[in-house]
Design a protein around this motif. Structure first.
Motif, PDB file in Angstrom:
ATOM      1  N   GLY A 183       0.786  -1.225   0.000  1.00 58.63           N
ATOM      2  CA  GLY A 183       0.000   0.000   0.000  1.00 58.63           C
ATOM      3  C   GLY A 183       0.814   1.268   0.000  1.00 58.63           C
ATOM      4  O   GLY A 183       0.316   2.328  -0.388  1.00 58.63           O
ATOM      5  N   TRP A 184       2.075   1.185   0.422  1.00 58.90           N
ATOM      6  CA  TRP A 184       2.910   2.389   0.504  1.00 58.90           C
ATOM      7  C   TRP A 184       4.088   2.326  -0.464  1.00 58.90           C
ATOM      8  O   TRP A 184       4.346   3.257  -1.214  1.00 58.90           O
ATOM      9  CB  TRP A 184       3.410   2.564   1.940  1.00 58.90           C
ATOM     10  N   HIS A 185       4.799   1.192  -0.442  1.00 58.36           N
ATOM     11  CA  HIS A 185       5.987   1.076  -1.282  1.00 58.36           C
ATOM     12  C   HIS A 185       5.680   0.539  -2.680  1.00 58.36           C
ATOM     13  O   HIS A 185       6.540   0.580  -3.567  1.00 58.36           O
ATOM     14  CB  HIS A 185       7.038   0.192  -0.605  1.00 58.36           C
ATOM     15  N   GLY A 186       4.462   0.033  -2.862  1.00 61.01           N
ATOM     16  CA  GLY A 186       4.067  -0.401  -4.193  1.00 61.01           C
ATOM     17  C   GLY A 186       4.793  -1.628  -4.690  1.00 61.01           C
ATOM     18  O   GLY A 186       5.015  -1.797  -5.889  1.00 61.01           O
ATOM     19  N   GLU A 187       5.154  -2.510  -3.771  1.00 62.78           N
ATOM     20  CA  GLU A 187       5.816  -3.752  -4.139  1.00 62.78           C
ATOM     21  C   GLU A 187       4.970  -4.940  -3.708  1.00 62.78           C
ATOM     22  O   GLU A 187       4.218  -4.851  -2.731  1.00 62.78           O
ATOM     23  CB  GLU A 187       7.187  -3.869  -3.454  1.00 62.78           C
ATOM     24  N   ALA A 188       5.120  -6.041  -4.413  1.00 63.41           N
ATOM     25  CA  ALA A 188       4.448  -7.267  -3.984  1.00 63.41           C
ATOM     26  C   ALA A 188       5.077  -7.756  -2.689  1.00 63.41           C
ATOM     27  O   ALA A 188       6.302  -7.722  -2.531  1.00 63.41           O
ATOM     28  CB  ALA A 188       4.585  -8.339  -5.060  1.00 63.41           C
ATOM     29  N   TYR A 189       4.241  -8.186  -1.748  1.00 65.80           N
ATOM     30  CA  TYR A 189       4.772  -8.692  -0.483  1.00 65.80           C
ATOM     31  C   TYR A 189       5.614  -9.939  -0.723  1.00 65.80           C
ATOM     32  O   TYR A 189       6.673 -10.110  -0.142  1.00 65.80           O
ATOM     33  CB  TYR A 189       3.613  -8.989   0.481  1.00 65.80           C
TER      34      TYR A 189
END
Length: 337
Positions: free
Chosen positions: A103-109
């Motif tokens: 939601g913040w860094h825009g990366e897949a977990y």
């Protein structure tokens, strides 16, 4: 047991009190100070500010979020702070949770275990500076060879010569598999809501082969000093309610899972249900006193002195004190002398 100071997010303490509090901790013999980040202040800028106004206290990130920086950027930052501070850097890393990562860094977990292992491997290789960096794994491809690559990338070696090639790396982990990975590859562990009496129920299997004489167990421990125990606990309960109830969704909240492993399943469910239903006040009220006393030190100095025994008998080697009360620093320095 060493003492550290958890400054948390910048702004949690009044900016004018930030440096004086750390300086007081240093004067009292505290071993380290730690800064945090989520999606507000970063952990690096306040740490460098503190470094410029201190001389002996170690400087820890609790934590630098791995999704916010490439491993190379993290290694450069750690090496630079270590040089500037004369070898005081403690590199605390963590993946954070899915809400922040996506939601913040825009990366897949993604796969946290594999990603963490590769990240630490790359940082260590950069700091050793034995050869140009080359790493081709599932999560990191350096030099990059994937879609859109120019083909011009080449292995590089850190230009700066690190003061220490073995800057200690700490990992913040909470799930059993992540904690086991921490025990395997890190120099220290940064647990949140550590219980000195129930830790084996939640993490014991992860440390079967750990030599605690060379591995730093460094939990952040809320400490509130005052005559009224219940009033002191009331300062800790909102944080517990937030993490147990609101840090994640139902079925995907690491802190809720942890409290369940400590034996507070019914309370954990009630806190989460209330919190996610928007009843934050009721969620705070549902936090059991017993849970607060498992993970925090609250009350008069005499009570804290009595409770310290169970922490000193646990594997904890550094207690990172979470408190903005100068008198707490004074008391703990005296009680652990």
């Amino acid at each position: 047991m060493r003492l550290g100071l958890n400054m948390g997010y910048f702004g949690a303490a009044a900016p004018s009190a930030f440096v004086p509090l750390v300086q007081r901790a240093e004067a009292l013999g505290f071993d380290s100070v730690w800064t945090a980040e989520a999606y507000g202040s970063d952990s690096i800028t306040p740490l460098v500010w503190v470094a410029a106004h201190t001389s002996t206290i170690k400087l820890g990130t609790g934590i630098m979020q791995m999704p916010a920086r490439s491993p190379a950027n993290t290694a450069m930052t750690a090496a630079t702070i270590d040089l500037l501070s004369g070898g005081r850097m403690l590199l605390g890393l963590g993946l954070s949770g899915p809400q922040v990562v996506e939601g913040w860094h825009g990366e897949a977990y993604g796969k946290p275990l594999g990603k963490t292992r590769e990240y630490v491997e790359i940082v260590r290789e950069i700091l050793k500076r034995e050869k140009p960096l080359e790493h081709h794994g599932e999560h990191y491809d350096i030099p990059y060879t994937g879609p859109g690559a120019t083909g011009l990338g080449k292995p590089l070696k850190l230009i700066t010569h690190p003061l220490r090639a073995d800057i200690p790396i700490y990992l913040a982990s909470i799930g059993p598999k992540n904690v086991a990975l921490t025990a395997e590859i890190a120099d220290g562990w940064l647990p949140l809501f550590f219980s000195p009496t129930r830790w084996k129920d939640a993490f014991g299997d992860a440390f079967t082969n750990t030599d605690f004489s060379s591995f730093d167990v460094a939990p952040s421990v809320p400490v509130v000093l005052g005559d009224d125990v219940d009033a002191c606990r009331s300062f800790v309960k909102p944080q517990l309610a937030l993490y147990v109830g609101g840090m994640g969704a139902r079925g995907k909240n690491f802190y809720n899972d942890l409290v369940c492993r400590y034996g507070f399943e019914a309370a954990a469910k009630e806190i989460q249900d209330l919190y996610l239903d928007g009843k934050k006040g009721e969620a705070i009220a549902a936090v059991p006193d017993e849970l607060v006393d498992e993970v925090a030190l609250c009350g008069p100095k005499e009570r804290i002195a009595d409770l310290l025994g169970m922490w000193q008998e646990s594997p904890v080697t550094t207690m990172i004190v979470g408190s903005g009360q100068p008198e707490v620093l004074e008391a703990l320095a005296e009680l652990t002398a």
